[in-house]
Scaffold this motif. Sequence first.
Motif, PDB file in Angstrom:
ATOM      1  N   ILE A  32       7.558  26.650   7.911  1.00 38.84           N
ATOM      2  CA  ILE A  32       8.600  25.956   8.679  1.00 38.84           C
ATOM      3  C   ILE A  32       9.694  25.442   7.744  1.00 38.84           C
ATOM      4  O   ILE A  32      10.887  25.568   8.038  1.00 38.84           O
ATOM      5  CB  ILE A  32       7.991  24.816   9.513  1.00 38.84           C
ATOM      6  N   VAL A  33       9.302  24.885   6.608  1.00 39.04           N
ATOM      7  CA  VAL A  33      10.281  24.393   5.642  1.00 39.04           C
ATOM      8  C   VAL A  33      11.124  25.545   5.105  1.00 39.04           C
ATOM      9  O   VAL A  33      12.356  25.452   5.027  1.00 39.04           O
ATOM     10  CB  VAL A  33       9.579  23.634   4.496  1.00 39.04           C
ATOM     11  N   CYS A  34      10.466  26.659   4.756  1.00 38.89           N
ATOM     12  CA  CYS A  34      11.200  27.827   4.239  1.00 38.89           C
ATOM     13  C   CYS A  34      12.140  28.399   5.293  1.00 38.89           C
ATOM     14  O   CYS A  34      13.271  28.775   4.984  1.00 38.89           O
ATOM     15  CB  CYS A  34      10.219  28.905   3.778  1.00 38.89           C
ATOM     16  N   PHE A  35      11.680  28.461   6.528  1.00 40.86           N
ATOM     17  CA  PHE A  35      12.517  28.990   7.596  1.00 40.86           C
ATOM     18  C   PHE A  35      13.715  28.084   7.858  1.00 40.86           C
ATOM     19  O   PHE A  35      14.845  28.564   8.018  1.00 40.86           O
ATOM     20  CB  PHE A  35      11.699  29.165   8.874  1.00 40.86           C
ATOM     21  N   ALA A  36      13.479  26.790   7.897  1.00 42.04           N
ATOM     22  CA  ALA A  36      14.556  25.846   8.211  1.00 42.04           C
ATOM     23  C   ALA A  36      15.625  25.823   7.124  1.00 42.04           C
ATOM     24  O   ALA A  36      16.807  25.663   7.425  1.00 42.04           O
ATOM     25  CB  ALA A  36      13.989  24.450   8.416  1.00 42.04           C
ATOM     26  N   TRP A  44      23.969  30.318  12.262  1.00 40.34           N
ATOM     27  CA  TRP A  44      24.915  29.231  12.435  1.00 40.34           C
ATOM     28  C   TRP A  44      26.028  29.245  11.397  1.00 40.34           C
ATOM     29  O   TRP A  44      27.142  28.821  11.680  1.00 40.34           O
ATOM     30  CB  TRP A  44      24.181  27.888  12.386  1.00 40.34           C
ATOM     31  N   PHE A  45      25.759  29.701  10.182  1.00 46.00           N
ATOM     32  CA  PHE A  45      26.806  29.633   9.161  1.00 46.00           C
ATOM     33  C   PHE A  45      27.350  30.987   8.741  1.00 46.00           C
ATOM     34  O   PHE A  45      28.498  31.082   8.310  1.00 46.00           O
ATOM     35  CB  PHE A  45      26.329  28.865   7.916  1.00 46.00           C
ATOM     36  N   LEU A  46      26.597  32.043   8.864  1.00 51.30           N
ATOM     37  CA  LEU A  46      27.054  33.338   8.368  1.00 51.30           C
ATOM     38  C   LEU A  46      28.225  33.881   9.183  1.00 51.30           C
ATOM     39  O   LEU A  46      29.120  34.531   8.644  1.00 51.30           O
ATOM     40  CB  LEU A  46      25.911  34.344   8.341  1.00 51.30           C
TER      41      LEU A  46
END
Length: 124
Positions: A32-36, A44-46
């Motif tokens: 979850i940490v790696c995914f987030a 959202w940013f690309l």
Amino acid sequence: MFVVTALLAVLMEFIEYGFASYMCVALVVLFIVCFATGPGSIPWFLVSELFGQDARPLAASISIGCNWIANFCVGLFFLPLQSLIGAKVFIIFAVLQLLFTLFIFFKVPETKNKSLEEVLQYFK
């Protein structure tokens, strides 16, 4: 994420041992940490880095829509797949993550320190 998912697939085979269940929980949290901090934020940013101002709203809508559809499919198919093949379901996700990582590495342009015009040249 690929390594975490592959380790999760292996540890799920030893779930009857006490340590494996705790390791699985730790791996899920790490996933979850790696995914987030990684792929979870890409839609959202690309889009803002790859598209001009005129195409950005439509591109963001398509990108975020595809993201939600993919999330829905994972949620929809995970439990039926797990009941069919057990812990090996994580192998499917690990292979998909590896393929997506290779796609991003070879096909998505680097945008660091580049203007929008330089990035758009990549697609011409």
